[in-house]
Design an enzyme around this catalytic site. Structure first.
Site, mmCIF file in Angstrom:
data_model
loop_
_atom_site.group_PDB
_atom_site.id
_atom_site.type_symbol
_atom_site.label_atom_id
_atom_site.label_comp_id
_atom_site.label_asym_id
_atom_site.label_seq_id
_atom_site.Cartn_x
_atom_site.Cartn_y
_atom_site.Cartn_z
ATOM 1 C CB THR A 242 1.429 -15.321 24.510
ATOM 2 O OG1 THR A 242 1.679 -15.598 25.889
ATOM 3 C CG2 THR A 242 -0.068 -15.191 24.295
ATOM 4 C CB THR B 252 8.145 -3.830 11.343
ATOM 5 O OG1 THR B 252 7.419 -3.153 10.327
ATOM 6 C CG2 THR B 252 9.618 -3.459 11.257
ATOM 7 C CB CYS C 127 -5.886 -14.916 39.430
ATOM 8 S SG CYS C 127 -6.848 -13.641 40.234
ATOM 9 C CG HIS D 68 10.660 -13.454 28.823
ATOM 10 N ND1 HIS D 68 10.137 -13.526 30.096
ATOM 11 C CD2 HIS D 68 9.684 -13.881 27.993
ATOM 12 C CE1 HIS D 68 8.901 -13.971 30.031
ATOM 13 N NE2 HIS D 68 8.604 -14.200 28.773
#
Length: 403
Positions: free
Chosen positions: A73, A245, A335, A209
């Site tokens: 994102t 960082t 949604c 992920h």
């Protein structure tokens, strides 16, 4: 008898690979800020830069082109906002932001935000009934407004229906008019060959992920010479365009996961694709009225993706019923304010609202087996029967979690 436990939502997130877990835990116990100059800091910096080199090699990029982020994102936001602002600064006439109508909300929402707050003009590029970008529409838009286009963003493969997009053709069209192109490849890496240099793209998003790495780390591949206005400001890390960082353990685990996923691609794509075909056949046996959405040709969709709509059913009801039977899937719909809404992807493909509300997405991953498909086939008929009998459930939906 305890319910089965089957996970068929790998597009949302997939289990970490053992080698990624090992790299992650190894570096968790080591102290050091990679921006610090002392011994511990230099060791952390070495780990980050070696990981950057591994990511670049696996994705066909130069190490200097890998901008580490906190996930897909953030990378998409940096691409859309950073590219638009920099292009607009160079040429105020370039205000048009061209994005496909089936983009993930991590691209669509920043684009609409730019329209509300930064003077952008959004052009939603249409797709065909399979969810594939219409190149003729892009060509017509560029022919008429190419000198006003700031950037084009078209995902490598759709996260809901799995449609693979004609990225190289998009790049060829856009570059004729001097327009840079970004692609969200979050779903593609590890399932399709992704080579940044060969693609001709100016920027590309990848996330940890989705490929067996940890949550909370990703990257924007940005070609050398591409101007990006920072979205985050602070210490000036990552070429000065992404301050903050760096997470050394997550970066190391991310690089290991991408490297492993890319190395295993030839065999894993064939295995997963064959299992996906078995799943499609199983769903059709269990629910003959179900409609496969996206490209019918398996070669034109992600090997791990099977997306169906079930007439007369509410997707949320099916999701809950399958979940109670031990099979975890996704609706893939959007949604707003807790009210179920049909997927913007399906609507852009021309699917009617009633049909779009009955969507389920099944996605496979490195832990998926034939037993998972067999379990789905056993419980699906009962879930469909109960969902159809219930009609619209009115329950708030569970998000697809694609980021």
């Amino acid at each position: 008898m305890a319910p089965v436990s089957v996970y068929l939502d790998h597009a949302a997130t997939t289990p970490m690979l053992p080698e990624s877990v090992q790299a992650f835990t190894e570096h968790l116990v080591r102290t050091g800020n990679p921006s610090s100059l002392h011994t511990a800091g230099r060791a952390a910096r070495r780990t980050v830069e070696e990981s950057r080199e591994r990511l670049a090699a696996a994705l066909g990029a130069r190490p200097s082109e890998v901008v580490l982020t906190g996930g897909g994102t953030e990378a998409d936001n940096l691409a859309v906002k950073g590219m638009f602002w920099s292009r607009r600064a160079q040429d105020p006439a370039r205000r048009r932001l061209l994005v496909s109508a089936v983009e993930h909300h991590a691209v669509l929402d920043p684009a609409f935000w730019m329209a509300e707050h930064a003077g952008a003009e959004i052009v939603l590029l249409p797709v065909d009934a399979d969810g594939v970008l219409r190149l003729d529409a892009l060509a017509a838009e560029l022919e008429e407004h190419g000198d006003a286009a700031a950037l084009v963003s078209v995902m490598w493969a759709n996260n809901e229906v799995g449609a693979v997009q004609p990225v190289r053709e998009v790049v060829a069209l856009a570059h004729r008019y001097g327009v840079p192109v970004h692609s969200d490849a979050v779903q593609a890496v590890g399932q399709l060959p992704v080579d940044f240099a060969a693609s001709g793209l100016d920027a590309l998003t990848v996330s940890g992920h989705k490929v067996g790495g940890p949550v909370g780390v990703g990257a924007l591949l940005a070609r050398r010479g591409l101007d990006l206005t920072p979205v985050l400001h602070g210490g000036g890390q990552e070429r000065g365009v992404r301050s903050g960082t760096l997470d050394t353990p997550a970066t190391a685990a991310f690089a290991v996961a991408v490297e492993a996923a890319v190395a295993a691609l030839p065999s894993s794509a064939a295995r997963i694709g064959a299992l996906r075909d078995e799943l499609v056949a199983a769903v059709r046996r269990a629910a003959p009225e179900a409609v496969l959405r996206g490209p019918a040709d398996p070669a034109l969709r992600l090997p791990a993706n099977a997306h169906f709509t079930f007439p007369g059913c509410e997707g949320d009801s099916l999701l809950y019923l399958l979940d109670s039977a031990g099979v975890q899937v996704s609706t893939g719909s959007a949604c707003q304010a807790g009210v179920p809404q049909p997927s913007h992807v399906l609507l852009a493909m021309g699917t009617g609202e009633d049909d779009a509300r009955g969507a389920l997405r099944f996605t496979l991953g490195h832990t998926s087996t034939r037993a998972d498909v067999e379990a789905l086939e056993r419980v699906l008929p009962g879930a469909v029967e109960r969902a159809r009998a219930a009609g619209l459930s009115g329950r708030p939906r569970v998000t697809s979690g694609d980021r």
